[in-house]
Motif scaffolding. Sequence first.
Motif, PDB file in Angstrom:
ATOM      1  N   ILE A  16      59.269  47.534 -20.134  1.00  0.00           N
ATOM      2  CA  ILE A  16      58.462  46.472 -19.495  1.00  0.00           C
ATOM      3  C   ILE A  16      57.375  46.931 -18.176  1.00  0.00           C
ATOM      4  CG2 ILE A  16      59.353  44.086 -18.164  1.00  0.00           C
ATOM      5  CD1 ILE A  16      61.236  43.626 -19.427  1.00  0.00           C
ATOM      6  N   LYS A  17      58.438  47.579 -17.315  1.00  0.00           N
ATOM      7  CA  LYS A  17      57.521  48.131 -15.848  1.00  0.00           C
ATOM      8  C   LYS A  17      56.510  49.472 -16.731  1.00  0.00           C
ATOM      9  CE  LYS A  17      58.588  50.294 -11.757  1.00  0.00           C
ATOM     10  NZ  LYS A  17      59.339  50.671 -10.606  1.00  0.00           N
ATOM     11  N   GLN A  18      56.485  49.722 -17.368  1.00  0.00           N
ATOM     12  CA  GLN A  18      55.132  50.998 -18.131  1.00  0.00           C
ATOM     13  C   GLN A  18      54.513  49.993 -18.461  1.00  0.00           C
ATOM     14  OE1 GLN A  18      56.665  54.049 -21.015  1.00  0.00           O
ATOM     15  NE2 GLN A  18      54.484  53.498 -21.625  1.00  0.00           N
ATOM     16  N   GLU A  19      54.568  49.237 -19.025  1.00  0.00           N
ATOM     17  CA  GLU A  19      53.688  48.245 -19.783  1.00  0.00           C
ATOM     18  C   GLU A  19      53.206  47.509 -19.290  1.00  0.00           C
ATOM     19  OE1 GLU A  19      52.011  49.096 -22.952  1.00  0.00           O
ATOM     20  OE2 GLU A  19      53.751  50.483 -23.621  1.00  0.00           O
ATOM     21  N   ARG A  20      53.652  46.780 -17.736  1.00  0.00           N
ATOM     22  CA  ARG A  20      52.754  45.805 -17.354  1.00  0.00           C
ATOM     23  C   ARG A  20      52.424  46.772 -16.653  1.00  0.00           C
ATOM     24  NH1 ARG A  20      53.783  45.637 -12.311  1.00  0.00           N
ATOM     25  NH2 ARG A  20      55.659  46.585 -11.722  1.00  0.00           N
ATOM     26  N   SER A  21      52.408  47.904 -15.855  1.00  0.00           N
ATOM     27  CA  SER A  21      51.477  49.328 -15.257  1.00  0.00           C
ATOM     28  C   SER A  21      50.186  49.573 -16.217  1.00  0.00           C
ATOM     29  CB  SER A  21      52.189  50.521 -15.043  1.00  0.00           C
ATOM     30  OG  SER A  21      50.987  51.073 -14.703  1.00  0.00           O
ATOM     31  N   LEU A  22      51.043  50.110 -17.111  1.00  0.00           N
ATOM     32  CA  LEU A  22      49.474  50.525 -18.270  1.00  0.00           C
ATOM     33  C   LEU A  22      47.952  48.972 -18.620  1.00  0.00           C
ATOM     34  CD1 LEU A  22      50.801  52.344 -20.560  1.00  0.00           C
ATOM     35  CD2 LEU A  22      49.670  53.354 -19.169  1.00  0.00           C
ATOM     36  N   ASN A  23      49.174  48.216 -18.395  1.00  0.00           N
ATOM     37  CA  ASN A  23      47.832  46.702 -18.638  1.00  0.00           C
ATOM     38  C   ASN A  23      47.347  46.350 -17.625  1.00  0.00           C
ATOM     39  OD1 ASN A  23      48.197  45.694 -21.777  1.00  0.00           O
ATOM     40  ND2 ASN A  23      49.703  46.749 -21.305  1.00  0.00           N
ATOM     41  N   LYS A  24      47.856  47.073 -16.292  1.00  0.00           N
ATOM     42  CA  LYS A  24      47.347  46.788 -14.787  1.00  0.00           C
ATOM     43  C   LYS A  24      47.242  45.048 -14.661  1.00  0.00           C
ATOM     44  CE  LYS A  24      43.714  49.671 -14.489  1.00  0.00           C
ATOM     45  NZ  LYS A  24      44.300  50.857 -15.988  1.00  0.00           N
ATOM     46  N   ALA A  28      53.505  39.092 -10.298  1.00  0.00           N
ATOM     47  CA  ALA A  28      53.146  37.625 -10.951  1.00  0.00           C
ATOM     48  C   ALA A  28      52.074  37.605 -11.995  1.00  0.00           C
ATOM     49  CB  ALA A  28      52.612  36.978  -9.092  1.00  0.00           C
ATOM     50  N   GLU A  29      51.329  38.371 -11.919  1.00  0.00           N
ATOM     51  CA  GLU A  29      50.721  37.934 -13.611  1.00  0.00           C
ATOM     52  C   GLU A  29      50.956  38.104 -14.673  1.00  0.00           C
ATOM     53  OE1 GLU A  29      46.437  39.742 -11.513  1.00  0.00           O
ATOM     54  OE2 GLU A  29      47.783  41.793 -12.390  1.00  0.00           O
ATOM     55  N   LEU A  30      51.798  38.943 -14.538  1.00  0.00           N
ATOM     56  CA  LEU A  30      52.473  38.494 -15.962  1.00  0.00           C
ATOM     57  C   LEU A  30      53.953  37.363 -16.027  1.00  0.00           C
ATOM     58  CD1 LEU A  30      53.425  40.735 -18.851  1.00  0.00           C
ATOM     59  CD2 LEU A  30      55.260  41.824 -17.414  1.00  0.00           C
ATOM     60  N   ALA A  31      54.370  37.596 -15.170  1.00  0.00           N
ATOM     61  CA  ALA A  31      55.161  35.911 -15.342  1.00  0.00           C
ATOM     62  C   ALA A  31      54.290  34.747 -15.239  1.00  0.00           C
ATOM     63  CB  ALA A  31      56.441  35.722 -13.626  1.00  0.00           C
ATOM     64  N   GLU A  32      53.376  35.113 -14.911  1.00  0.00           N
ATOM     65  CA  GLU A  32      52.339  33.507 -15.140  1.00  0.00           C
ATOM     66  C   GLU A  32      52.104  32.989 -16.916  1.00  0.00           C
ATOM     67  OE1 GLU A  32      48.008  31.475 -14.471  1.00  0.00           O
ATOM     68  OE2 GLU A  32      49.387  32.592 -12.321  1.00  0.00           O
ATOM     69  N   LYS A  33      51.929  34.816 -17.328  1.00  0.00           N
ATOM     70  CA  LYS A  33      51.901  34.578 -18.927  1.00  0.00           C
ATOM     71  C   LYS A  33      52.898  34.943 -19.664  1.00  0.00           C
ATOM     72  CE  LYS A  33      47.405  38.368 -18.540  1.00  0.00           C
ATOM     73  NZ  LYS A  33      46.958  36.901 -19.053  1.00  0.00           N
ATOM     74  N   ALA A  43      63.150  41.163 -11.576  1.00  0.00           N
ATOM     75  CA  ALA A  43      64.859  41.518 -12.461  1.00  0.00           C
ATOM     76  C   ALA A  43      65.368  42.251 -13.515  1.00  0.00           C
ATOM     77  CB  ALA A  43      65.669  40.305 -12.308  1.00  0.00           C
ATOM     78  N   TYR A  44      64.189  41.689 -14.627  1.00  0.00           N
ATOM     79  CA  TYR A  44      64.192  42.307 -15.515  1.00  0.00           C
ATOM     80  C   TYR A  44      63.524  43.644 -15.423  1.00  0.00           C
ATOM     81  CZ  TYR A  44      63.151  37.936 -17.983  1.00  0.00           C
ATOM     82  OH  TYR A  44      63.046  36.433 -18.476  1.00  0.00           O
ATOM     83  N   ASN A  58      58.139  36.957 -26.095  1.00  0.00           N
ATOM     84  CA  ASN A  58      56.541  36.356 -25.346  1.00  0.00           C
ATOM     85  C   ASN A  58      55.795  37.587 -24.535  1.00  0.00           C
ATOM     86  OD1 ASN A  58      56.748  33.837 -25.712  1.00  0.00           O
ATOM     87  ND2 ASN A  58      58.230  34.136 -23.967  1.00  0.00           N
ATOM     88  N   LEU A  59      56.827  39.196 -24.335  1.00  0.00           N
ATOM     89  CA  LEU A  59      56.735  40.182 -23.448  1.00  0.00           C
ATOM     90  C   LEU A  59      55.463  41.114 -24.677  1.00  0.00           C
ATOM     91  CD1 LEU A  59      58.942  40.665 -21.213  1.00  0.00           C
ATOM     92  CD2 LEU A  59      57.095  40.692 -20.324  1.00  0.00           C
ATOM     93  N   ALA A  60      56.365  41.099 -25.168  1.00  0.00           N
ATOM     94  CA  ALA A  60      55.329  42.322 -26.445  1.00  0.00           C
ATOM     95  C   ALA A  60      54.413  41.258 -27.301  1.00  0.00           C
ATOM     96  CB  ALA A  60      56.314  42.105 -27.898  1.00  0.00           C
TER      97      ALA A  60
END
Length: 91
Positions: A16-24, A28-33, A43-44, A58-60
């Motif tokens: 999750i952390k890796q993909e969030r970073s790769l997707n820049k 907060a932005e990921l949470a909103e999505k 926490a995740y 949803n993350l996928a």
Amino acid sequence: MAKQKNEIIPILCERIKQERSLNKLTQAELAEKIGVTDQTIRAYENGRFGVPKASVNNLAAVFGCCPEYLYGKTNIFSPDDYESDQHKQKA
């Protein structure tokens, strides 16, 4: 069953952390999505509590990967490639 979840959580958190970073994306932005708070994303990523299946899905969708990739069940990122591989294994 609980042991299996404990084994999955570290790679799920990492991916999750890796993909969030790769997707820049910020937390907060990921949470909103995906409709959660940034504290939930934190926490995740830190493994403080498990990620519900709906959130993994949803993350996928946001990352464009298959949920199985996030869970660490496969290293195949693309949902289409994962489905193709599953059909080959059944044949």
